[in-house]
Design a protein around this motif. Structure first.
Motif, PDB file in Angstrom:
ATOM      1  N   GLY A  56       0.088  11.717   1.428  1.00 46.24           N
ATOM      2  CA  GLY A  56      -0.141  12.763   2.316  1.00 46.24           C
ATOM      3  C   GLY A  56      -1.348  13.627   1.992  1.00 46.24           C
ATOM      4  N   GLU A  57      -1.562  14.947   2.657  1.00 45.31           N
ATOM      5  CA  GLU A  57      -2.798  15.718   2.596  1.00 45.31           C
ATOM      6  C   GLU A  57      -2.298  16.393   1.022  1.00 45.31           C
ATOM      7  N   ASP A  58      -1.236  16.482   0.801  1.00 43.21           N
ATOM      8  CA  ASP A  58      -0.809  17.178  -0.762  1.00 43.21           C
ATOM      9  C   ASP A  58      -1.105  16.377  -1.817  1.00 43.21           C
ATOM     10  N   GLY A  59      -1.470  15.102  -1.473  1.00 39.27           N
ATOM     11  CA  GLY A  59      -1.478  13.952  -2.503  1.00 39.27           C
ATOM     12  C   GLY A  59      -0.328  13.629  -3.167  1.00 39.27           C
ATOM     13  N   LYS A  60       0.755  13.704  -2.449  1.00 35.24           N
ATOM     14  CA  LYS A  60       1.970  13.104  -3.086  1.00 35.24           C
ATOM     15  C   LYS A  60       2.484  11.979  -2.114  1.00 35.24           C
ATOM     16  N   GLN A  61       3.235  11.054  -2.695  1.00 35.62           N
ATOM     17  CA  GLN A  61       3.579   9.826  -2.014  1.00 35.62           C
ATOM     18  C   GLN A  61       4.264  10.044  -0.683  1.00 35.62           C
ATOM     19  N   SER A  62       4.017   9.567   0.429  1.00 40.07           N
ATOM     20  CA  SER A  62       4.468   9.753   1.634  1.00 40.07           C
ATOM     21  C   SER A  62       4.955   8.741   2.442  1.00 40.07           C
ATOM     22  N   GLY A  63       4.815   7.597   1.922  1.00 42.53           N
ATOM     23  CA  GLY A  63       5.249   6.379   2.803  1.00 42.53           C
ATOM     24  C   GLY A  63       4.595   4.997   1.872  1.00 42.53           C
ATOM     25  N   ARG A  64       4.816   4.211   2.707  1.00 41.32           N
ATOM     26  CA  ARG A  64       4.563   2.640   2.194  1.00 41.32           C
ATOM     27  C   ARG A  64       4.216   1.772   3.201  1.00 41.32           C
ATOM     28  N   ALA A  65       3.424   0.589   2.953  1.00 43.09           N
ATOM     29  CA  ALA A  65       3.360  -0.366   3.985  1.00 43.09           C
ATOM     30  C   ALA A  65       3.297  -1.908   3.143  1.00 43.09           C
ATOM     31  N   ALA A  87       0.994  -1.215   0.092  1.00 37.56           N
ATOM     32  CA  ALA A  87      -0.052   0.134  -0.068  1.00 37.56           C
ATOM     33  C   ALA A  87       0.794   1.150   0.087  1.00 37.56           C
ATOM     34  N   ASN A  88       0.806   1.987  -1.088  1.00 35.90           N
ATOM     35  CA  ASN A  88       1.377   3.369  -0.989  1.00 35.90           C
ATOM     36  C   ASN A  88       0.828   4.462  -0.333  1.00 35.90           C
ATOM     37  N   PHE A  89       1.232   5.167   0.604  1.00 39.21           N
ATOM     38  CA  PHE A  89       0.368   6.185   1.311  1.00 39.21           C
ATOM     39  C   PHE A  89       0.682   7.478   0.432  1.00 39.21           C
ATOM     40  N   ARG A  98      -9.184  -2.066  -0.114  1.00 40.04           N
ATOM     41  CA  ARG A  98      -9.852  -1.141   1.026  1.00 40.04           C
ATOM     42  C   ARG A  98      -8.599  -0.308   1.115  1.00 40.04           C
ATOM     43  N   THR A  99      -8.596   0.653   2.323  1.00 43.19           N
ATOM     44  CA  THR A  99      -7.836   1.611   2.273  1.00 43.19           C
ATOM     45  C   THR A  99      -7.062   1.729   3.727  1.00 43.19           C
ATOM     46  N   LEU A 100      -5.721   1.863   4.016  1.00 46.86           N
ATOM     47  CA  LEU A 100      -5.329   2.187   5.324  1.00 46.86           C
ATOM     48  C   LEU A 100      -5.107   3.606   5.411  1.00 46.86           C
ATOM     49  N   MET A 101      -5.456   4.327   6.854  1.00 46.65           N
ATOM     50  CA  MET A 101      -5.874   5.570   7.058  1.00 46.65           C
ATOM     51  C   MET A 101      -4.972   6.015   8.496  1.00 46.65           C
ATOM     52  N   ILE A 102      -4.476   7.330   8.464  1.00 48.91           N
ATOM     53  CA  ILE A 102      -3.454   7.843   9.420  1.00 48.91           C
ATOM     54  C   ILE A 102      -4.573   8.923   9.657  1.00 48.91           C
ATOM     55  N   HIS A 103      -4.822   9.283  10.685  1.00 47.29           N
ATOM     56  CA  HIS A 103      -5.653  10.528  11.190  1.00 47.29           C
ATOM     57  C   HIS A 103      -4.911  11.515  12.041  1.00 47.29           C
ATOM     58  N   CYS A 154      -3.170   8.337   3.339  1.00 52.04           N
ATOM     59  CA  CYS A 154      -4.223   7.312   3.007  1.00 52.04           C
ATOM     60  C   CYS A 154      -3.486   6.583   1.910  1.00 52.04           C
ATOM     61  N   ALA A 155      -3.773   5.198   2.042  1.00 53.44           N
ATOM     62  CA  ALA A 155      -3.195   4.196   1.076  1.00 53.44           C
ATOM     63  C   ALA A 155      -4.065   3.043   0.758  1.00 53.44           C
ATOM     64  N   VAL A 156      -4.207   2.697  -0.752  1.00 52.83           N
ATOM     65  CA  VAL A 156      -5.176   1.640  -1.114  1.00 52.83           C
ATOM     66  C   VAL A 156      -4.019   0.341  -0.939  1.00 52.83           C
ATOM     67  N   VAL A 157      -4.736  -0.757  -0.341  1.00 47.03           N
ATOM     68  CA  VAL A 157      -3.965  -2.022  -0.313  1.00 47.03           C
ATOM     69  C   VAL A 157      -4.326  -2.852  -1.583  1.00 47.03           C
TER      70      VAL A 157
END
Ligand SMILES: [Cu+2]
Length: 168
Positions: free
Chosen positions: A32-41, A28-30, A139-144, A164-167
């Motif tokens: 961020g708020e700006d729509g740019k890739q910010s992480g990975r799972a 899953a590629n996260f 589905r999605t992984l989400m950080i608040h 947000c990241a789609v699995v």
């Protein structure tokens, strides 16, 4: 004789490490708020659940934040990730790991963001699978922005959706 050969070939295919891996892992590629890739799972299924290993940067430093699985497989940054829908809740339970009639299958413990704004964690969710009952692929992984109070409805007062990241 022919039937025996077919059975043997099927058995060989089922035992193939390549096929087994396709079913048991996901990424899953996260964004961020700006729509740019910010992480990975990296997600790995076990007999009793799914291990989620994640690293996400650009988050608020020195803070506990909520981590959930949301129902819909879409991360639209322009609208605050509303596109991901509510929590994944196949059993129609209450929200919260500590709620009397909870939890959602997508509820998971809060995670801590370090001083560098990077969240590194390994989280095991025993209520879901990747592709079987309560499957989370797609589905999605989400950080608040805030921590989850583990009790209040519908989402533990966890605030804005930051990553947000789609699995897949
Ligand atoms: Cu959430």
């Amino acid at each position: 004789m022919k039937a025996l050969l077919v059975i043997t070939l099927l058995a060989a295919a089922a035992g193939s490490p390549v096929l087994a891996q396709e079913k048991q892992t996901a990424v899953a590629n996260f964004v961020g708020e700006d729509g740019k890739q910010s992480g990975r799972a990296a997600l790995t299924a076990s007999k009793t659940g799914v291990l989620i290993e994640l690293e996400i940067s650009g988050l608020p430093a020195n803070k506990w934040v909520a981590f959930h699985i949301h129902e819909m497989g879409k991360c639209d940054a322009a609208h605050g990730y509303d596109s991901a829908g509510g929590h994944f809740n196949p059993d129609k339970a209450e929200h919260g790991l500590l709620a009397a009639n909870g939890p959602h299958a997508g509820d998971m413990p809060n995670q801590y963001v370090g001083q560098d704004g990077v969240l590194r964690a390994q989280v095991f969710n025993g209520m879901v699978t990747l592709d079987d009952k309560n499957a989370i692929r797609g589905r999605t992984l989400m950080i608040h922005e805030n921590s989850d109070d583990n009790r209040s409805q519908p989402s533990g007062s966890s605030g804005k959706r930051l990553a947000c990241a789609v699995v897949e």
